[in-house]
Enzyme design. Structure first.
Site, mmCIF file in Angstrom:
data_model
loop_
_atom_site.group_PDB
_atom_site.id
_atom_site.type_symbol
_atom_site.label_atom_id
_atom_site.label_comp_id
_atom_site.label_asym_id
_atom_site.label_seq_id
_atom_site.Cartn_x
_atom_site.Cartn_y
_atom_site.Cartn_z
ATOM 1 N N THR A 124 0.998 -1.421 -0.039
ATOM 2 C CA THR A 124 0.146 0.162 0.033
ATOM 3 C C THR A 124 0.860 1.136 -0.206
ATOM 4 O O THR A 124 1.797 1.071 0.713
ATOM 5 C CB THR A 124 -0.870 -0.030 1.443
ATOM 6 O OG1 THR A 124 -1.674 -1.199 1.292
ATOM 7 C CG2 THR A 124 -1.673 1.355 1.211
ATOM 8 N N THR A 172 -1.224 2.664 6.737
ATOM 9 C CA THR A 172 -0.805 1.358 6.071
ATOM 10 C C THR A 172 -0.833 0.074 7.171
ATOM 11 O O THR A 172 -0.326 0.598 8.497
ATOM 12 C CB THR A 172 0.702 1.367 5.151
ATOM 13 O OG1 THR A 172 0.692 0.232 4.491
ATOM 14 C CG2 THR A 172 1.761 1.960 6.227
ATOM 15 N N GLY A 173 -1.150 -1.101 6.603
ATOM 16 C CA GLY A 173 -0.721 -2.049 7.716
ATOM 17 C C GLY A 173 -2.337 -3.090 7.657
ATOM 18 O O GLY A 173 -2.414 -3.150 6.677
ATOM 19 N N ARG A 227 -13.504 -8.796 -0.039
ATOM 20 C CA ARG A 227 -12.948 -8.148 1.192
ATOM 21 C C ARG A 227 -12.207 -6.776 0.467
ATOM 22 O O ARG A 227 -11.582 -6.580 -0.346
ATOM 23 C CB ARG A 227 -11.966 -8.953 1.693
ATOM 24 C CG ARG A 227 -11.115 -8.189 2.919
ATOM 25 C CD ARG A 227 -10.092 -7.489 2.584
ATOM 26 N NE ARG A 227 -9.240 -7.127 3.804
ATOM 27 C CZ ARG A 227 -8.166 -6.163 3.554
ATOM 28 N NH1 ARG A 227 -7.812 -5.784 2.454
ATOM 29 N NH2 ARG A 227 -7.579 -5.894 4.651
ATOM 30 N N GLY A 275 -10.119 -3.563 2.102
ATOM 31 C CA GLY A 275 -9.431 -2.986 3.476
ATOM 32 C C GLY A 275 -9.747 -1.724 3.974
ATOM 33 O O GLY A 275 -10.710 -0.949 3.502
ATOM 34 N N ASP A 276 -8.825 -1.095 4.682
ATOM 35 C CA ASP A 276 -8.931 0.289 5.198
ATOM 36 C C ASP A 276 -8.662 1.227 4.094
ATOM 37 O O ASP A 276 -9.136 2.443 4.081
ATOM 38 C CB ASP A 276 -7.991 0.539 6.557
ATOM 39 C CG ASP A 276 -6.395 0.288 6.058
ATOM 40 O OD1 ASP A 276 -6.253 -0.495 5.322
ATOM 41 O OD2 ASP A 276 -5.631 1.555 6.089
ATOM 42 N N GLY A 290 -5.175 -3.669 7.342
ATOM 43 C CA GLY A 290 -6.313 -2.918 7.128
ATOM 44 C C GLY A 290 -7.428 -3.358 7.759
ATOM 45 O O GLY A 290 -8.562 -2.663 7.854
#
Lengths: 141, 182
Positions: A1, A52-53, A29, A31-32, A55
């Protein structure tokens, strides 16, 4: 990301993200990263942030919105980022995540959650005091 | 000297930083800088977590998430689970510029992108296909299922909820520090 913040010399801010998510996710799915306030957030009156990480965890805490609100309250970018990481740490001490923050004066900072294999977070910065993009790193907390 | 303008981005994706900066230097807006900077990583597949050919899902498909936010107008454009379009942040910018919505998702976001002139193309590569084949060969480990049968920590799906759901521990499976991340 990739999460990115840009602040124009006029003070206009923008933030954004782009990712292909996590490997072997369940079909459908999200993510964030594309969630405003989670993956990224920008407000000319306070600053901007991006995350980032993990999510699936990050998005529950709206880290970039929260970091901007901390900066609106007067926290430095580094402290704003650190406070966001600490909030998540309380619930998920092993989450993988990092946040970058910048306020409207052009100050910036970053923070990350310390894991055995993740003790430093590297990010890029380019401003008018530099001749070229500079890689910086922060120790994770 | 005031340090503005400023470009900041996660991870050492230098080319993205440079491109965003150049956009600011030649009169582009902060939005233009973020869009062009992130698009560099989509093209260069930065560390395999951005753009086509990375992070295949359980079916082996690469899908993309992106957003862009204007801190002056608080306007946002975003796409989630975008399929078969490479320039995800470019589509997000179109959502911002040409709709009053914030987030479009999945196959419908692909249709929107095509209406905006983006090319519909396969986002898989030999790399993502090999990643997926290797994962299948390892009994689909790790995965993001829990409380299902067959036991997701041992077998591939398809999965079903057990007749009597037994609650297990945390609502967040420990998939290892570096494993699942965006």
């Amino acid at each position: 990301t990739i999460g990115m913040i840009a602040i124009h010399k006029t003070g206009h801010t923008a933030a954004g993200t782009s990712t292909n998510g996590i490997k072997f996710k369940i079909h459908g799915r999200i993510g964030d990263s594309p969630i405003p306030g989670a993956g990224a957030y920008a407000d000319d009156t306070a600053g901007a942030a991006a995350a980032t990480g993990d999510g699936d965890i990050l998005m529950r805490f709206l880290p970039s919105y929260q970091a901007v609100e901390y900066m609106r309250g007067g926290e430095s970018p580094t402290t704003a980022c650190q406070k966001v990481i600490s909030r998540i740490q309380k619930y998920f001490p092993k989450f993988f995540g990092a946040v970058i923050c910048a306020n409207v004066t052009g100050s910036y900072g970053a923070a990350c959650n310390k894991l055995p294999e993740f003790t430093q977070f590297r990010f890029m910065v380019y401003n008018s005091l530099m001749e070229q993009p500079v890689e910086e790193k922060v120790d994770c907390i | 000297a005031r340090p503005l303008p400023l470009v900041l981005n996660t991870w050492p994706f230098r080319n993205a930083t440079e491109t965003a900066w150049k956009m600011l230097m030649c009169g582009g807006s902060a939005l233009d800088a973020v869009e062009t900077g992130c698009a560099v990583c989509e093209r260069e597949q930065c560390d395999g977590t951005v753009g086509f050919g990375g992070s295949p899902d359980e079916f082996g498909e690469t899908t993309l998430d992106a957003m862009i936010m204007d801190g002056t107008t608080m306007n946002v454009g975003a796409v989630g689970d975008l399929r078969r379009i490479k320039n995800a942040i470019g589509v997000a910018r179109k959502v911002l510029e040409h709709t009053t919505h914030t987030l479009l998702a999945g196959e419908s976001a692909t249709k929107f992108a095509e209406s905006m002139g983006f090319v519909n193309e396969d986002l898989s590569t030999d790399t993502s296909r090999a990643l997926h084949a290797d994962w299948l060969a390892r009994n689909c480990q790790p995965n993001y299922w829990r409380n299902v049968i067959p036991d997701a920590s041992k077998y591939c799906g398809p999965y079903k909820p057990p007749s009597i759901l037994k609650q297990d521990g945390s609502a967040y499976g420990e998939t290892g520090a570096h494993y699942g991340h965006d």
